[in-house]
Design an enzyme around this catalytic site. Sequence first.
Site, short mmCIF file in Angstrom:
data_model
loop_
_atom_site.label_atom_id
_atom_site.label_comp_id
_atom_site.label_asym_id
_atom_site.label_seq_id
_atom_site.Cartn_x
_atom_site.Cartn_y
_atom_site.Cartn_z
N ASP A 60 3.64 -0.16 -6.33
CA ASP A 60 4.18 1.20 -6.36
C ASP A 60 5.69 1.21 -6.59
OD1 ASP A 60 1.53 1.80 -5.45
OD2 ASP A 60 2.17 1.55 -3.37
N GLU A 80 -2.34 11.11 -8.40
CA GLU A 80 -1.36 10.71 -7.40
C GLU A 80 -0.09 10.22 -8.08
OE1 GLU A 80 -3.65 7.78 -5.28
OE2 GLU A 80 -3.58 6.35 -6.91
C1 6LW Z 1 -0.33 4.51 -3.13
C2 6LW Z 1 -1.02 5.08 -4.30
C3 6LW Z 1 -1.43 3.84 -4.89
O1 6LW Z 1 0.07 5.43 -2.22
O2 6LW Z 1 -1.72 2.96 -3.90
O3 6LW Z 1 -1.34 2.61 -6.83
C4 6LW Z 1 -1.36 3.54 -2.68
N1 6LW Z 1 -1.36 3.65 -6.13
O4 6LW Z 1 -0.24 5.80 -5.17
C5 6LW Z 1 -0.87 2.52 -1.71
O5 6LW Z 1 0.00 1.60 -2.28
#
Ligand code: 6LW
Length: 538
Positions: A27, A196
Site C-alpha cells: 500500500d 478501495e
Molecule cells: C488495504 C487495502 C489493500 O487497506 O489491502 O491492497 C489492505 N489493498 O487497500 C491492507 O493492506
Amino acid sequence: SLPHPRLPRSAPVPTFANPVLAGSHPDPSICRVGEDFYLVTSSFAYYPGLPVFHSRDLVSWRAVGHVVHRPSQVSLTGLDVSDGLWAATIRHHAGTFYVVVTLARGRRGSTTLLYTAADPAGAWSDPITLDAEGIDPSLFFDDDGRCWFTACRDAAHPEVTGPGELWMRELDLQTLALTGPTHSLWYGAMRGAWVEAPHLYKRDGVYYLIAAEGGTEHHHAVTAARSDTVTGPYSTDPRSPLLTHRHRGAAEPVHNVGHVDLVDTPAGETWAVALGVRPLEGTHTLGREVFLVPVEWMPRGPVFAPDTGRVNLSERRPVGTTAVGGGPAQDGPVRYEFRGGALGPEWNSLRGPVDDVVSPGAGEGGLTIRLSPEPLTSTGTPAFIARRQQHVHLRASTRIRFSATAPAQQAGLAVFQNHARYATLGLTVDAAGTPQVVLTAREAAAATRLAAVAVADREVVLAVDSDESGYTFRVDDGTWTTLGSIERSFFSTERAGGFVGVYLGLYGTRDAEADPAEAHVDWFEYAPGRVGPGQDQL
Ligand code: 6LW
C-alpha cells in the site's frame, strides 16, 4: 493516439530493477517536496509502525524513520499480525507532513488516525482521531488551500450493487476535524468488486479519482473516475481498468498489481508507486512489494506504463533524477552486530517496544534477549525482533550463546509469517540438561517438533537457507548439521491468509514457570544469494 516512447529505441535507456522496495511493504503512498520524495507503507501489527522512506530518484529508498515510534501513538495490543496500521497516505502542505491511516481490527477499519510532522523523519505527533468510517483514507490539497479527505466504506446507497463506496468530507486544517457534508463520490468501474485505495489528483483543472478494485489479490486493478468539481459528480473512466495483471498467466513474474499513488517529478514526469507480488508456482512469501511504474497524462487521463502496458521487472529510469547515494545496497549481505545501543530502522517487534526484553549492547555490540513467557502465538509483545525477508534466495544466520536450564527455555532464529504460522530453530536443553537445537513448525493450534539435535556447545551458529523450494534449517556447533526443511509455500501469504510477508528474526521464550534467563546474540547476518553446495560446510 498512443503516446510515443520518449527515447529512440537505439539509445541506451538507463534502467532500474523493480520492485524498488522488496519484501513486505504494501500500500505505498508517496509525496514530493522539492527534490525529495517520501513514501510510507503499511506495517500492520509491527512496531514501530508506518516506515517512512526518502529518495531523490524514486528508485533507491532509504528508511528515515517511522510515523508511529512511541507507544502512546497507537495501541496494537491484541491485534492479529494482519490487522493494525493499514494503507496510510502521506501528503505535504505548507510545511507540514500529514499521514492518515486506518487502524484495523478483525480485518475491518475501526479507527481513522491523522498524524502530522514538520520533519518526515520525526518526531510525528500523537494521533488525532477523525470521525470517519471505512478504510484507506487519503488527503487531497486543492489549489485554493482546502483539504479533502477521501476513504472507502461499505456502500449504503439503495440502488448500488457492489460492496464499496468512495466518499469525501472536507478536513478543516485549523481544527484537524472533518467538517461539512459527506459526499458520495463513486462506486467503482467494475461493480461487484471491492473499490478501495482512493487518491485524488488535479490535472489541468480536472479532478481524477484513482482507486483499486478487485481486492488485493489476483484480481487487483487500478480504475479511475473524473469530475470538473472536487465534490463530484464523478464519471467512470471507461478505459478502466487502467492497470492490472489480473489477465496475465502463470509466466508473468509480477501479479496482484494495484493500489497506486502518483507523484510528479521536478522534470515534469509522473510516476506511480504500485503494490505487486512476485509469486513462484502460485505462492509468494515476500509479501506485497513496491513497484515503480511510468505514467503519461493524456487528455482522457493517466496512461499507466504507456510503452508496455504492464509493470516490468526492468523499467526505464525516471528522467533527470539522481540517487542520493550512500543508501543501503538492496542485494548485499548485512551483518548486524548491534553496536551503538539501538536497533536499526529495519528491525521490528510486534505491537509495541521490546526495550525491556531485547537490549542491543552499547560498545561491544551484541544483543541480550531476556526470555519472555509471552509466546510468539500471542497477540501481545513477545521477546522477538525481526526484519523483512526481501529475497527468496538467502541465508539468515546468527551466532547465539544461551545456557538454558530447562527445555521450556528457548532462544534462536524464527521464520515468521504470522502468530499462527511460523518456524523456530531454538537453542535449549533436553530433560537431562544436554544442550540441543530444536526445529518446530507452528500452524494454528498445532506446534510440530520436526527435529532435535544435541549440540556440543552452548554457543552455536543457527542458519536458515531459503530458496524457491523451501527453508532449510541448520546448526553449526563445530560441525554443520541439517535439521530439516519446510516447503516454501507453508510460509506463503496464500496459505496464511492476511496481508503480510515473511519476517526473519530472533526470539527468546519460556514457560511462565521456567526461570528467567538471558540469551546473547553476537550477530545476525542476512545474506542474499543462492547458497551453493558445500557452503553449509563453512
Ligand atoms: C488495504 C487495502 C489493500 O487497506 O489491502 O491492497 C489492505 N489493498 O487497500 C491492507 O493492506
